[in-house]
Write a protein that holds these residues in place. Structure first.
Motif, PDB file in Angstrom:
ATOM      1  N   MET A   1       0.820  -1.193   0.000  1.00 27.81           N
ATOM      2  CA  MET A   1       0.000   0.000   0.000  1.00 27.81           C
ATOM      3  C   MET A   1       0.866   1.260   0.000  1.00 27.81           C
ATOM      4  O   MET A   1       0.547   2.230  -0.678  1.00 27.81           O
ATOM      5  N   GLY A  38      -9.225   3.573   1.248  1.00 32.40           N
ATOM      6  CA  GLY A  38      -8.390   2.659   2.027  1.00 32.40           C
ATOM      7  C   GLY A  38      -8.687   2.736   3.509  1.00 32.40           C
ATOM      8  O   GLY A  38      -8.829   1.708   4.183  1.00 32.40           O
ATOM      9  N   ASP A  42     -10.558  -0.479   5.173  1.00 32.80           N
ATOM     10  CA  ASP A  42      -9.767  -1.252   6.134  1.00 32.80           C
ATOM     11  C   ASP A  42     -10.537  -1.431   7.441  1.00 32.80           C
ATOM     12  O   ASP A  42     -10.445  -2.474   8.088  1.00 32.80           O
ATOM     13  N   ALA A  43     -11.303  -0.415   7.833  1.00 32.21           N
ATOM     14  CA  ALA A  43     -12.088  -0.489   9.066  1.00 32.21           C
ATOM     15  C   ALA A  43     -13.406  -1.226   8.867  1.00 32.21           C
ATOM     16  O   ALA A  43     -13.880  -1.916   9.768  1.00 32.21           O
ATOM     17  N   PRO A  45     -14.931  -3.370   5.673  1.00 35.66           N
ATOM     18  CA  PRO A  45     -14.867  -3.855   4.290  1.00 35.66           C
ATOM     19  C   PRO A  45     -16.208  -3.867   3.553  1.00 35.66           C
ATOM     20  O   PRO A  45     -16.237  -3.855   2.333  1.00 35.66           O
ATOM     21  N   ARG A  73     -12.344  -3.884  -4.162  1.00 35.81           N
ATOM     22  CA  ARG A  73     -11.001  -3.405  -4.490  1.00 35.81           C
ATOM     23  C   ARG A  73     -10.280  -4.302  -5.481  1.00 35.81           C
ATOM     24  O   ARG A  73     -10.397  -5.497  -5.372  1.00 35.81           O
ATOM     25  N   SER A  92      -3.989  -0.420  -4.536  1.00 41.31           N
ATOM     26  CA  SER A  92      -4.711  -1.454  -3.790  1.00 41.31           C
ATOM     27  C   SER A  92      -6.210  -1.192  -3.771  1.00 41.31           C
ATOM     28  O   SER A  92      -7.001  -2.116  -3.611  1.00 41.31           O
ATOM     29  N   ASN A  93      -6.609   0.078  -3.925  1.00 37.22           N
ATOM     30  CA  ASN A  93      -8.013   0.456  -3.801  1.00 37.22           C
ATOM     31  C   ASN A  93      -8.685   0.838  -5.114  1.00 37.22           C
ATOM     32  O   ASN A  93      -9.892   0.663  -5.253  1.00 37.22           O
TER      33      ASN A  93
END
Length: 104
Positions: A1, A38, A42-43, A45, A73, A92-93
């Protein structure tokens, strides 16, 4: 990332050094959207991005999503005007793509 951010920053600096304001602006938009996605994904999904998607559409930016506003993603992103100032770029996103019906 972190490599994503370094590569994105390099594109941004390249645009600035070429005095290409349109490219620098788009790269910064891409970078900020990428970072925000992101952090949220991440917190959570399965987060549903309703207001963000509406706000982005108001700026002529589209992120492909499902009917509930969920983003998988890397989510394809494009600018409706298809201004070719962004390179083909995937993090990544996000994955920058050409708008539907237009060549990449």
């Amino acid at each position: 990332m972190y490599d994503d951010f370094i590569e994105c920053d390099q594109y941004f600096l390249d645009a600035i050094s070429r005095r290409n304001a349109a490219s620098a602006r788009r790269m910064m938009e891409f970078h900020l959207i990428d970072a925000a996605l992101g952090l949220v994904l991440d917190a959570d999904p399965d987060h549903c991005f309703d207001s963000l998607l509406v706000a982005m559409r108001g700026r002529d930016i589209v992120i492909e999503h499902d009917e509930q506003g969920r983003i998988e993603r890397p989510a394809p992103i494009y600018w409706i005007d298809s201004d070719p100032v962004l390179p083909d770029f995937t993090t990544s996103n996000l994955a920058h793509v050409a708008p539907p019906g237009r060549p990449s």
